[in-house]
Write an enzyme that holds these catalytic residues in place. Structure first.
Site, short mmCIF file in Angstrom:
data_model
loop_
_atom_site.label_atom_id
_atom_site.label_comp_id
_atom_site.label_asym_id
_atom_site.label_seq_id
_atom_site.Cartn_x
_atom_site.Cartn_y
_atom_site.Cartn_z
N VAL A 2 0.84 -1.21 0.00
CA VAL A 2 0.00 0.00 0.00
C VAL A 2 0.87 1.26 0.00
O VAL A 2 0.36 2.37 0.07
CB VAL A 2 -0.94 0.00 1.23
CG1 VAL A 2 -1.86 -1.21 1.20
CG2 VAL A 2 -0.18 0.06 2.55
N HIS A 4 -4.47 -4.11 -2.38
CA HIS A 4 -4.86 -3.82 -0.99
C HIS A 4 -5.02 -2.34 -0.76
O HIS A 4 -5.12 -1.89 0.38
CB HIS A 4 -3.83 -4.41 -0.01
CG HIS A 4 -3.83 -5.90 -0.01
ND1 HIS A 4 -2.82 -6.66 0.54
CD2 HIS A 4 -4.71 -6.80 -0.53
CE1 HIS A 4 -3.09 -7.95 0.38
NE2 HIS A 4 -4.21 -8.06 -0.26
N THR A 56 6.77 -11.99 -0.78
CA THR A 56 5.53 -12.12 -0.02
C THR A 56 5.53 -13.45 0.72
O THR A 56 5.98 -14.46 0.21
CB THR A 56 4.27 -12.02 -0.93
OG1 THR A 56 3.10 -12.19 -0.12
CG2 THR A 56 4.28 -13.03 -2.05
N SER A 57 4.98 -13.41 1.94
CA SER A 57 4.97 -14.63 2.78
C SER A 57 3.88 -15.59 2.31
O SER A 57 3.76 -16.70 2.82
CB SER A 57 4.73 -14.23 4.24
OG SER A 57 3.52 -13.49 4.34
N ASN A 99 12.45 -14.84 -2.73
CA ASN A 99 12.19 -14.53 -1.32
C ASN A 99 13.47 -14.80 -0.53
O ASN A 99 14.40 -15.41 -1.06
CB ASN A 99 11.03 -15.43 -0.82
CG ASN A 99 10.35 -14.84 0.40
OD1 ASN A 99 11.00 -14.58 1.40
ND2 ASN A 99 9.06 -14.59 0.31
N ALA A 156 15.39 -8.76 -3.15
CA ALA A 156 14.81 -8.31 -4.42
C ALA A 156 15.70 -7.25 -5.07
O ALA A 156 15.90 -7.27 -6.31
CB ALA A 156 13.42 -7.74 -4.17
C1 BV8 Z 1 -10.99 -11.26 1.23
C2 BV8 Z 1 -4.17 -3.92 4.78
C3 BV8 Z 1 -13.16 -11.97 0.58
C4 BV8 Z 1 -3.62 -3.42 6.02
C5 BV8 Z 1 -3.85 -6.17 4.24
C6 BV8 Z 1 -9.11 -18.25 3.10
C7 BV8 Z 1 -9.48 -17.94 1.80
C8 BV8 Z 1 -9.85 -16.63 1.46
C9 BV8 Z 1 -9.80 -15.60 2.41
C10 BV8 Z 1 -9.42 -15.93 3.68
C11 BV8 Z 1 -9.11 -17.23 4.04
N1 BV8 Z 1 -8.81 -17.22 5.35
C12 BV8 Z 1 -8.94 -15.97 5.84
C13 BV8 Z 1 -9.29 -15.17 4.85
C14 BV8 Z 1 -9.50 -13.75 4.96
C15 BV8 Z 1 -8.24 -12.91 4.88
C16 BV8 Z 1 -6.94 -13.64 4.96
O1 BV8 Z 1 -6.35 -13.99 3.93
N2 BV8 Z 1 -6.45 -13.86 6.16
C17 BV8 Z 1 -5.16 -14.50 6.30
C18 BV8 Z 1 -4.40 -13.85 7.45
C19 BV8 Z 1 -5.40 -15.98 6.48
N3 BV8 Z 1 -8.27 -12.20 3.63
C20 BV8 Z 1 -9.03 -11.09 3.53
O2 BV8 Z 1 -9.74 -10.69 4.45
C21 BV8 Z 1 -8.99 -10.38 2.20
N4 BV8 Z 1 -10.32 -10.22 1.73
O3 BV8 Z 1 -10.56 -12.38 1.19
O4 BV8 Z 1 -12.27 -10.91 0.78
C22 BV8 Z 1 -13.67 -12.27 1.97
C23 BV8 Z 1 -14.49 -11.34 2.58
C24 BV8 Z 1 -15.00 -11.64 3.86
C25 BV8 Z 1 -14.62 -12.84 4.53
C26 BV8 Z 1 -13.72 -13.74 3.90
C27 BV8 Z 1 -13.25 -13.45 2.62
C28 BV8 Z 1 -8.37 -9.00 2.38
C29 BV8 Z 1 -6.89 -9.16 2.55
C30 BV8 Z 1 -6.27 -7.76 2.61
C31 BV8 Z 1 -5.83 -7.53 4.02
N5 BV8 Z 1 -5.13 -6.27 4.06
N6 BV8 Z 1 -3.33 -5.00 4.36
C32 BV8 Z 1 -2.51 -2.49 5.67
O5 BV8 Z 1 -1.64 -2.85 4.84
O6 BV8 Z 1 -2.53 -1.41 6.26
S1 BV8 Z 1 -2.87 -7.55 4.30
C33 BV8 Z 1 -1.26 -7.21 4.70
O7 BV8 Z 1 -0.57 -8.45 4.46
C34 BV8 Z 1 -0.54 -6.22 3.82
O8 BV8 Z 1 -1.35 -5.59 2.86
C35 BV8 Z 1 0.50 -7.05 3.09
O9 BV8 Z 1 0.67 -6.62 1.80
C36 BV8 Z 1 -0.15 -8.38 3.13
C37 BV8 Z 1 0.70 -9.57 2.81
O10 BV8 Z 1 1.89 -9.52 3.58
P1 BV8 Z 1 3.27 -9.61 2.75
O11 BV8 Z 1 3.28 -8.54 1.72
O12 BV8 Z 1 3.45 -11.01 2.27
O13 BV8 Z 1 4.33 -9.23 3.86
P2 BV8 Z 1 5.00 -10.18 4.94
O14 BV8 Z 1 5.71 -9.32 5.92
O15 BV8 Z 1 3.98 -11.17 5.42
O16 BV8 Z 1 6.07 -11.03 4.10
C38 BV8 Z 1 7.20 -10.37 3.55
C39 BV8 Z 1 7.97 -11.44 2.79
O17 BV8 Z 1 9.07 -10.82 2.11
C40 BV8 Z 1 8.56 -12.51 3.68
O18 BV8 Z 1 8.35 -13.78 3.08
C41 BV8 Z 1 10.07 -12.18 3.71
O19 BV8 Z 1 10.87 -13.34 3.78
C42 BV8 Z 1 10.25 -11.53 2.37
N7 BV8 Z 1 11.34 -10.54 2.29
C43 BV8 Z 1 11.74 -9.67 3.27
N8 BV8 Z 1 12.72 -8.88 2.78
C44 BV8 Z 1 12.92 -9.25 1.48
C45 BV8 Z 1 12.05 -10.31 1.17
N9 BV8 Z 1 12.02 -10.90 -0.04
C46 BV8 Z 1 12.87 -10.42 -0.98
N10 BV8 Z 1 13.73 -9.40 -0.76
C47 BV8 Z 1 13.79 -8.80 0.45
N11 BV8 Z 1 14.66 -7.79 0.66
#
Ligand code: BV8
Ligand code: ZN
Length: 242
Positions: A105, A121, A190-191, A215, A233
């Site tokens: 975002v 997002h 992304t994780s 990753n 990256a």
């Molecule tokens: C939805 C806003 C329909 C906040 C964010 C099963 C199926 C479908 C849906 C679900 C399900 N179970 C639960 C759900 C619902 C939920 C969900 O997925 N929950 C998860 C926790 C299980 N999903 C939703 O609610 C979505 N909507 O599905 O609508 C619906 C409607 C109602 C009910 C059900 C379904 C909405 C999802 C959006 C949530 N909003 N952000 C904000 O940002 O202020 S999510 C948040 O996590 C961020 O936006 C972020 O972008 C996102 C993902 O995180 P990552 O980007 O992966 O970041 P992370 O730190 O986790 O990982 C970083 C990675 O980079 C690591 O792997 C690391 O090793 C690596 N890394 C680090 N440094 C480097 C690197 N790689 C390369 N180079 C580097 N230098």
């Protein structure tokens, strides 16, 4: 396959590809100094996502949610795109059909110059009125707490997709079109825990795409991808260019 061989293989594929789709997460912005969500310094380390990034949290305590977003806006205001973002801009220019899907975002891909992009997002620099729905870009740092709509005085919220909220329908149509037609899908930084973005690798794989993960660590996507490249990256992406 070691990193050099994997990069050689991928460079050759990209040089002939007509359609490439990329999915990015917080990892690509980590190299710009933006904290990731789930890492040791992650944004979520002090609280659970549901506590702040959900409509219920905003209804319950809009001041607390705005204080968190204001803190993130101030943090992001000084951050610039890094060579990882810039490499994706160069890649977009060299591929006939290119689409970038980002979970981030922070707006850094657009600042770097990416054009064919879905910010699935939302965008922390946009606000949306909870009453009349108007969406505006607003880069004021800090925003007053509980900011009001200039049109109707309604309470503004971040134009961000929270947990439990559906993604924008047009964004999803663009994503699935890009995932179903791409020859190569790159999944970067992304994780792979948040849906529906976490399912995009499988969608492309099922349609015969060559799927690559970049990753620092293994993720749930690691089993399904054709190549996994471990590295930062900002270091790896420039090495994909012709
Ligand atoms: C939805 C806003 C329909 C906040 C964010 C099963 C199926 C479908 C849906 C679900 C399900 N179970 C639960 C759900 C619902 C939920 C969900 O997925 N929950 C998860 C926790 C299980 N999903 C939703 O609610 C979505 N909507 O599905 O609508 C619906 C409607 C109602 C009910 C059900 C379904 C909405 C999802 C959006 C949530 N909003 N952000 C904000 O940002 O202020 S999510 C948040 O996590 C961020 O936006 C972020 O972008 C996102 C993902 O995180 P990552 O980007 O992966 O970041 P992370 O730190 O986790 O990982 C970083 C990675 O980079 C690591 O792997 C690391 O090793 C690596 N890394 C680090 N440094 C480097 C690197 N790689 C390369 N180079 C580097 N230098
Ligand atoms: Zn309004």
């Amino acid at each position: 396959m070691n990193t050099d061989d994997a990069l050689k293989n991928l460079r050759a594929r990209l040089a002939h590809a007509k359609s490439v789709t990329v999915v990015t997460g917080a990892g690509i912005s980590a190299d710009s100094g933006v904290p990731t969500f789930r890492g040791p310094e992650g944004l979520w380390k002090d609280f659970r996502p549901e506590e702040l990034a959900s409509p219920e949290a905003f209804t319950r305590d809009p001041t607390l949610v705005w204080e968190w977003y204001n803190w993130r806006r101030e943090l992001l205001a000084t951050k610039q795109p890094n060579p990882g973002h810039e490499a994706l801009v160069a890649l977009e220019k060299s591929i006939e059909q290119f689409w970038l899907i980002t979970q981030n975002v922070d707006g850094l891909h657009a600042t770097a110059g990416s054009r064919n992009i879905s910010e699935i997002h939302g965008n922390i620099w946009k606000v949306r009125c909870t009453e009349c729905g108007v969406i505006e870009e607003n880069r004021k740092v800090p925003l007053e707490i509980l900011p009001k709509c200039s049109t109707c005085q309604g309470l503004l919220r971040p134009h961000i997709v929270w947990f439990g909220e559906s993604l924008d329908a047009q964004d999803l149509r663009n994503c699935y079109a890009a995932l179903e037609t791409c020859e190569i899908l790159l999944i970067i930084g992304t994780s792979g825990l948040v849906y529906p973005a976490a399912s995009f690798g499988q969608v492309a794989k099922d349609r015969g795409a060559f799927v690559v993960e970049l990753n620092l660590d293994p993720t749930p996507n690691s089993e399904l991808v054709d190549i996994t490249i471990h590295g930062r990256a900002k270091d790896i992406l420039p090495r994909l260019l012709p």
